[in-house]
Design an enzyme around this catalytic site. Sequence first.
Site, short mmCIF file in Angstrom:
data_model
loop_
_atom_site.label_atom_id
_atom_site.label_comp_id
_atom_site.label_asym_id
_atom_site.label_seq_id
_atom_site.Cartn_x
_atom_site.Cartn_y
_atom_site.Cartn_z
N SER A 62 -22.41 -62.87 -65.94
CA SER A 62 -22.74 -63.31 -64.59
C SER A 62 -21.57 -63.00 -63.66
O SER A 62 -20.49 -62.64 -64.10
CB SER A 62 -23.04 -64.81 -64.59
N LYS A 63 -21.86 -63.13 -62.39
CA LYS A 63 -20.90 -62.68 -61.38
C LYS A 63 -19.53 -63.36 -61.50
O LYS A 63 -18.54 -62.80 -61.10
CB LYS A 63 -21.46 -62.97 -59.98
N ARG A 64 -19.55 -64.55 -62.04
CA ARG A 64 -18.29 -65.28 -62.09
C ARG A 64 -17.45 -64.92 -63.31
O ARG A 64 -16.30 -65.31 -63.41
CB ARG A 64 -18.54 -66.78 -62.07
#
Length: 470
Positions: A229-231
Amino acid sequence: MAEVRVRFAPSPTGFFHVGSARTALFNWLYARHCEGTFVLRIEDTDARRNTPEALQVLLDGMRWLGLDWDEGPEVGGPHGPYFQSERGEHYRSAVEALLASGQAYERDGAVYFRLRGERYREHDPYLGEEVEKVRSEPQVWEDAVRGRVEQAVDRDFPIQRASGEPVFHLVNVVDDIAMRITHVIRGEDHLTNTARHLELYRALGAEPPVFAHIPLLLKDPAVGKGKMSKRDKGALLAEYRERHFLPAAVRNFLALLGWSPKGDREVLPLDDLVESFDFGGIQKGAARFEEGKLRHLNGHYLRELPIETYTWLARPLLAGEGIVGEEVDEDYLQRVLALCRPKLDLLEDLPGYCDFFFRREYPLEEAALARLRKKGDPRERAEELLGGLRHLPEGAGGAEVLGEAVETAAAESGHGEGVYRPVARVALSGRLSGPDLGAIAEVLGPAEVIARLERFAARLEEAGSAGAGS
RNA sequence: GUCCCGUUCGUCUAGCCAGGUCUAGGACACUGGGUUUUCAUCCCAGCAACAGGGGUUCGAAUCCCCUACGGGACGCCA
């Protein structure tokens, strides 16, 4: 054979995820492989996060990877506009048509797609409420990656919000129809959306495209579980650009995540990727993103560059660390880099590796000194090296000077040359590892070799008289 | 929970669709050796996998079933 048209349809969130980049790459590769058309469509229906900056992040990332689009933002095309925010009329007329034919209905101000089949009510434990379900005919399709897939949609689903905004499933299908998309290549997370999309294609009277669901990128187990995921650390394409990875390496690496050409080749420049890319080589299982092989590929591509190009890339990096200035001699810089390049996979490691070539005040690593001390007093060894320099041939180069010093000192003292080389290495560079010692001396030149040996002895003397430790 | 998809060395993968040539190949990483009388390059070698069970078959990593595990979807997000 009909023209192949594929699309990459990202939503501008302000980030360009490596997983999205890979999806874009697969689409682009397929288009180029088939000599088809690659469409870039911006799914910016969510106005809140739709900013010019967010779009720029996307376009920059695409261009950095070398993925050019035939139709889309900034280049236009016959099926535009390519921003969903400007395609409202298409969606409205599709909704109207579905409403008019009874394939959709209004409820609570929103518009729902009406499934065909027996209806019943049931408590849904996931939603925690009673819902109306439908026993609809399963949708079946031949997925280009996974083979035959069958799934039924069991609830009517919204296609237009109460606010009048269309919903993803609707816009996605309407645009793919309007833009004549023939192959939809997307992540496996869309696999379960496909049945809904097929219902829409049928309801809209359009022939569905070929679907190819590519495996997801999973996060490094060290980071956690599930899809990237983006994080997650390392999940943003921008990171690799900021860390000075070569786009060719990132592209090659991304292509190998979930796809492989037949045979044992792994280093595949663009043309080779384009030529060998096909659905048959796409893996079904998810892939884990680990940096190791990316580093290796980066080192490979770095070593293939003309040294002038390598130098051109390295100079701003070294300047940024204050290691070299405008005035640094191009030839000297190039000779230094030629020595360092074979050893390094990452440009970002270069400053810490080559700084001593450009600095008078390079630090002497304590661990290196400690190892030298195990075999005697390094200051004495340095003095002996200097002592070996009395009869220097005229016009000798740095390597010759150092070689002479080592040989003479070894011969006069009875110690082996192996004792003097590490001392010389630490004296010239401050550490125990680095490029070839003779090569370092040659690049530094005779005067500097002697100066560094002298300075080394002097620094140890100071340290010695100042007391224990460093 | 329901539905869908998946599972070959630590990682990326070849092989599977058209069962025997697979004592399962390559790459990265790792370990050891060689070269460079140094070293993170280079060369060589080594380590290391068919998730488990059943079935079909003379023969299964390859076909079928079950189990386990992993992932995804289930939103008036995209």
